[in-house]
Design an enzyme around this catalytic site. Structure first.
Site, PDB file in Angstrom:
ATOM      1  N   HIS A 232       0.808  -1.383  -0.334  1.00  0.00           N
ATOM      2  CA  HIS A 232       0.333  -0.132   0.082  1.00  0.00           C
ATOM      3  C   HIS A 232       0.845   1.324  -0.221  1.00  0.00           C
ATOM      4  O   HIS A 232       0.242   2.638   0.690  1.00  0.00           O
ATOM      5  CB  HIS A 232      -0.804   0.033   1.297  1.00  0.00           C
ATOM      6  CG  HIS A 232      -2.050  -0.959   1.421  1.00  0.00           C
ATOM      7  ND1 HIS A 232      -1.960  -2.780   2.206  1.00  0.00           N
ATOM      8  CD2 HIS A 232      -3.057  -1.225   0.594  1.00  0.00           C
ATOM      9  CE1 HIS A 232      -2.683  -3.484   1.716  1.00  0.00           C
ATOM     10  NE2 HIS A 232      -3.679  -2.822   0.504  1.00  0.00           N
ATOM     11  N   GLY A 233       1.858   0.459  -0.388  1.00  0.00           N
ATOM     12  CA  GLY A 233       3.341   2.464  -0.030  1.00  0.00           C
ATOM     13  C   GLY A 233       3.104   3.192   1.290  1.00  0.00           C
ATOM     14  O   GLY A 233       3.570   3.846   1.022  1.00  0.00           O
TER      15      GLY A 233
END
Length: 266
Positions: A232-233
């Site tokens: 999800h970065g």
């Protein structure tokens, strides 16, 4: 030969007599005698002096006495008319010395032995119950891990398995240390100084589980050169602090201790 039977009306229940006379020249006449049975004396029944029998002797209802003109006053009974229970069954037999005591060694031995056996059984049960709640041998074996720091080169991050989780041990360079020390703590999402996370500036020990959804970040990646979670970065710096992305907290720092060139985690 003739027979005579006599009977008295009123005394019939108590005696009766029969006479026989036989005429003979050889023997004299035999005269029958009256035989009266002895009276059997039955002792009167013994009164039982128990709590119930004595309670029946107590007066029932309110006890009052009338004196004066339509006046009432309480009456107190003396204790001289109270029957005392008979304790003869419990008294020492006559002729027994006053210092005589019933041998109780066997009773004491049985009671003491029972107490010791009960205590031993209770101790065994409690010990077994507590032992069943403790960690198993394989869990205790993984409770701690020792890592030799000399095997980790500078600037590298090595991953180990500890308690089923990835454990990151990073040998930081001097440049990485200076960058992380100079970060403004107030600008961080989860404010924490680098010195509170690294006991020794050159060595960072953290758990490699992203605080967002539990993914495993990639080391030496991301916008801040620390760790990057591609799911999800989320971006972490070289101190394991969240700098960008959805993760709410920094990477967890486990309990660890440095011993010469060895670090003990757990």
């Amino acid at each position: 030969m003739f027979a005579v039977a006599s009977k008295s009306g009123s005394l019939a229940p108590f005696f009766s007599a029969t006479s026989q006379c036989v005429a003979s020249q050889a023997r004299s006449t035999i005269v029958a005698t009256q035989h009266v049975a002895e009276k059997v004396i039955v002792p009167p029944p013994q009164k039982l002096m128990t709590n119930e029998s004595l309670g029946r002797l107590l007066p029932k209802g309110p006890l009052t006495a009338v004196s004066g003109v339509q006046g009432k006053s309480f009456v107190r009974f003396a204790h001289t008319d109270i029957n005392v229970p008979d304790f003869s069954e419990y008294k020492r037999p006559q002729g027994t010395p006053e210092n005589y005591t019933t041998p109780k060694a066997f009773s004491y031995m049985v009671v003491g032995g029972s107490g010791v056996a009960t205590a031993y059984i209770a101790k065994s049960l409690v010990t077994q119950f507590v032992s069943s709640m403790s960690a198993s041998a394989d869990v205790l074996a993984l409770a701690k891990i020792e890592v030799k720091l000399a095997d980790i080169p500078e600037g590298k991050n090595v991953t180990f398995k500890w308690r089923g989780k990835p454990l990151f041990i990073r040998h930081r360079t001097q440049e990485e240390i200076e960058n992380e020390v100079n970060v403004d703590v107030s600008s961080l999402r989860d404010p924490e100084h680098d010195s509170a996370r690294a006991k020794i500036p050159e060595w960072l020990v953290i758990i490699g589980v992203c605080t967002h959804l539990g993914c495993v970040p990639i080391s030496n990646s991301g916008d801040y050169g620390g760790y990057y979670c591609p799911c999800h970065g989320s971006h972490y710096d070289a101190s394991g602090r969240i700098r960008k992305g959805p993760a709410p907290l920094n990477l967890e720092v486990p309990i660890h201790e440095f011993q010469d060139d060895i670090v003990v985690v757990g």
